[in-house]
Enzyme design. Structure first.
Site, mmCIF file in Angstrom:
data_model
loop_
_atom_site.group_PDB
_atom_site.id
_atom_site.type_symbol
_atom_site.label_atom_id
_atom_site.label_comp_id
_atom_site.label_asym_id
_atom_site.label_seq_id
_atom_site.Cartn_x
_atom_site.Cartn_y
_atom_site.Cartn_z
ATOM 1 N N ASN A 267 0.862 -1.192 0.000
ATOM 2 C CA ASN A 267 0.000 0.000 0.000
ATOM 3 C C ASN A 267 0.907 1.254 0.000
ATOM 4 O OD1 ASN A 267 1.044 -0.203 2.603
ATOM 5 N ND2 ASN A 267 -0.692 0.916 3.427
ATOM 6 N N CYS A 269 2.011 3.599 2.058
ATOM 7 C CA CYS A 269 3.085 3.914 3.035
ATOM 8 C C CYS A 269 3.947 2.709 3.367
ATOM 9 C CB CYS A 269 2.475 4.548 4.270
ATOM 10 S SG CYS A 269 1.589 6.066 3.854
ATOM 11 N N GLU A 271 3.422 -0.329 4.689
ATOM 12 C CA GLU A 271 3.259 -1.239 5.822
ATOM 13 C C GLU A 271 2.411 -2.460 5.491
ATOM 14 O OE1 GLU A 271 1.939 1.688 5.494
ATOM 15 O OE2 GLU A 271 -0.095 1.814 6.284
HETATM 16 N N1 UDP Z 1 -3.560 6.861 3.320
HETATM 17 C C1 UDP Z 1 -4.085 7.506 2.216
HETATM 18 N N2 UDP Z 1 -4.065 8.891 2.160
HETATM 19 C C2 UDP Z 1 -3.524 9.638 3.148
HETATM 20 C C3 UDP Z 1 -2.983 8.983 4.263
HETATM 21 C C4 UDP Z 1 -3.024 7.598 4.325
HETATM 22 O O1 UDP Z 1 -4.556 6.859 1.288
HETATM 23 O O2 UDP Z 1 -3.529 10.885 3.042
HETATM 24 C C5 UDP Z 1 -3.599 5.362 3.396
HETATM 25 C C6 UDP Z 1 -2.324 4.703 2.947
HETATM 26 O O3 UDP Z 1 -2.607 3.437 2.380
HETATM 27 C C7 UDP Z 1 -1.570 4.525 4.234
HETATM 28 C C8 UDP Z 1 -2.692 4.137 5.166
HETATM 29 O O4 UDP Z 1 -3.784 4.953 4.732
HETATM 30 O O5 UDP Z 1 -0.588 3.560 4.106
HETATM 31 C C9 UDP Z 1 -2.442 4.369 6.623
HETATM 32 O O6 UDP Z 1 -1.904 5.675 6.835
HETATM 33 P P1 UDP Z 1 -2.067 6.410 8.231
HETATM 34 O O7 UDP Z 1 -1.925 5.402 9.315
HETATM 35 O O8 UDP Z 1 -1.140 7.588 8.229
HETATM 36 O O9 UDP Z 1 -3.576 6.923 8.138
HETATM 37 P P2 UDP Z 1 -4.579 7.472 9.260
HETATM 38 O O10 UDP Z 1 -5.540 6.344 9.529
HETATM 39 O O11 UDP Z 1 -3.805 7.934 10.456
HETATM 40 O O12 UDP Z 1 -5.284 8.614 8.590
#
Ligand code: UDP
Length: 565
Positions: A267, A269, A271
């Site tokens: 995905n 980022c 992970e």
């Molecule tokens: N993600 C996305 N857009 C964003 C931030 C995150 O699509 O602006 C997706 C992406 O697949 C990333 C995952 O959400 O790997 C998790 O990111 P994060 O934990 O930072 O998201 P949060 O749930 O804190 O918004």
């Protein structure tokens, strides 16, 4: 509910439901109630007690001890409520596939999800195109089209469009791919990573060449010195942060469902490795809320892991999928990714410096506990609801393996926004600074980390003068008169050596089914040799991927972080 001002601001800007005129129509409390209600409603299909689970989910969410990924919070209860954060789509070597996938990616982006793509199957630049008699323009040219489309789509979406672009290191266009983001305007909506093979790492170790293979003909079209390609990767990563590396053979050795295909991409980022059309819902436990010096409140954590796993499994059934193929894959493997955030805060509360063997040991102990309890909860669900439908032929389909409901249960997400909502440090990252800027109604404030303030008061080294210095510098390093223990305890990301960052990543990876989001932050003065050392050490440490970011490096995008406003 005790929400920080930053949390309120983020929730109002993007998460709380609005009416047709764009007016916010719910409170944060109502938002969590909505999420708990929508997810718990799926319990009925399994004979679960809906009101009981609705109450438990609501309590856990409201305590800010656990949050699912952002799309779940934003979209639960909406007509097309898409609740997963992570997707991977296939890009095959045909116009049909390239543009079908672009359309599908648009649907995912609109819903707040992020998509990873491997472009490794596309024929290289200048390869013949039989149907037109012309020549191919290569993977990078198509990535640029995806990037432009993302620019347009994200204007209407709830958050920034995040994409991951992957190319295998043995693709003939690898050098063009490695260099493309040196120009900051290119691929600004992409994080890019090179899928590095064990064969490449071996060639690098022995100073040899390795073959470049045309993915269409499967013929070797040339060979190149591994050291030359690695130097180009390092030069780009030093100046812009991209590309990262993913260790693709290692990732595939951990594939729980090898009969369904192999991983080519993660995905956005990094992970979450996923098969084509696969999705994953992530969730994170806020470890700062489980501090019970000298350790953790294991009993409470164990209970909450079980509730969180149930919540995430239910989320799969509550989801409205953007495509039938994705629904089939996600419901077939039922991957969930429970992880942690607030790790740096927890360490501070326990008086443990981030870069310390005791902290690496606690990381292993904690993540092992989370993984074991998460698997046990998944086994418990399987007893009532059945194992995941693609179980037969999976790695769990063997003597002595647990009969799980979910093909994976653990992932460590960046928690770019979740950590702001929960008011804790992000994922497993160290604090970036002891002071940070905050903007409220056009006014800028600088705030000091509250754990640092508490500790300075308790430790007897609080003074107005010291706080003024910390506000300016963001760190205790170099300020005279501060107790050495405090200087070590509050080391920030740029002061922690590469080895410390990677040791922590490796400690968590050891007990995580999927992968671990981690950025190795480097000071501005770091050299290309430091980047090279980081990438080589990451391979040695057994992590699944690595990302660096040198302070002050130019980057067209900050997808690995999330803006507050
Ligand atoms: N993600 C996305 N857009 C964003 C931030 C995150 O699509 O602006 C997706 C992406 O697949 C990333 C995952 O959400 O790997 C998790 O990111 P994060 O934990 O930072 O998201 P949060 O749930 O804190 O918004």
């Amino acid at each position: 509910m005790e929400l920080s001002q930053n949390a309120l601001k983020v929730l109002e800007a993007r998460y709380l439901l609005r009416d047709e005129e764009g007016r916010v129509i719910e409170t944060p409390e109502q938002m969590f109630a909505r999420l708990a209600r929508v997810v718990a409603a799926t319990e009925a299909a399994y004979g679960g007690e809906v009101p009981l689970w609705e109450r438990r989910f609501h309590e856990l969410l409201g305590s800010l001890k656990f949050l699912p990924n952002s799309p779940a919070i934003m979209n639960a209860g909406k007509a097309e409520g898409q609740l997963a954060a992570c997707f991977v789509l296939p890009v095959e070597d045909s116009m049909q596939s390239i543009f079908d996938t672009l359309k599908n990616a648009a649907l995912i982006l609109q819903s707040g999800g992020g998509t990873g793509f491997s472009f490794s199957q596309l024929r290289p630049k200048a390869d013949p195109v039989r149907s037109t008699g012309g020549i191919a323009s290569g993977p990078v040219s198509f990535m640029k089209i995806y990037n432009t489309a993302t620019d347009v789509i994200k204007q209407g979406g709830a958050r920034r469009g995040a994409n991951m672009g992957i190319l295998r290191v043995d693709h003939p266009d690898i050098l063009e791919f490695i260099r493309v983001k040196r120009d900051a305007v290119e691929l600004a909506n992409f994080n890019i990573s090179v899928a590095v093979t064990d064969a490449f790492m071996e060639a690098l170790r022995t100073g040899g060449d390795y073959p470049l293979v045309n993915p269409r003909s499967h013929k070797t079209v040339g060979s190149i010195a591994a050291a030359e390609v690695f130097a180009e990767i390092v030069a780009s990563a030093w100046s812009t942060g991209d590309p990262g590396l993913i260790f693709i053979d290692r990732i595939n050795r951990a594939n729980p469902t090898p009969l369904l295909g192999s991983f080519e991409s993660t995905n956005p980022c990094g992970e979450q490795p996923l098969l084509p059309y696969e999705a994953c819902v992530l969730g994170s436990l806020n470890l700062s809320r489980y501090a019970l010096p000298p350790g953790l409140d294991w009993a409470a954590l164990g209970r909450d892991v079980a509730t969180a796993v149930r919540f995430l499994d239910d989320t799969i059934d509550a989801n409205h999928y953007p495509l039938p193929a994705i629904e089939a894959m996600h419901k077939g493997n039922r991957k969930i990714g429970l992880g942690v955030m607030g790790w740096a805060d927890l360490l501070i509360l326990l008086g443990l410096p981030y870069n310390d063997p005791r902290s690496f040991a606690l990381a292993r102990q904690t993540m092992r506990f989370v993984r074991d309890r998460a698997r046990a909860a998944s086994v418990g669900l399987a007893e009532k609801r059945g194992v995941f439908p693609n179980f037969i032929g999976s790695i769990y389909d063997a003597e002595g393996m647990p009969r799980v409901r979910n093909a994976t249960t653990t992932t460590i997400a960046p928690t770019g926004t979740l950590a702001t909502i929960a008011d804790c440090s992000s994922g497993i990252e160290p604090l970036f600074s002891l002071a940070y800027q905050r903007r409220v109604l056009e006014m800028e404030f600088t705030e000091i980390n509250r754990h640092f303030l508490d500790s300075a008061r308790k430790g007897g080294f609080y003074s107005e003068r010291l706080m003024a210095q910390v506000l300016r510098r963001g760190t205790l390093a170099g300020i005279p008169g501060v107790p050495p223990d405090a200087v070590r305890l509050f080391q920030t990301a740029l002061e922690i050596p590469v080895e410390g960052h990677l040791e922590m990543q490796a400690a968590f990876q050891e007990y995580t089914d999927n992968a671990v989001s981690k950025t190795v932050n480097l000071p501005e003065s770091a050299t290309e040799a430091d980047v090279a050392r980081t990438y080589l050490l990451a391979y040695e440490k057994g992590v699944k991927g690595v990302t660096v970011f040198r302070y002050g490096a130019k980057k067209g995008t900050l997808l690995r972080f999330e803006d507050i406003d």
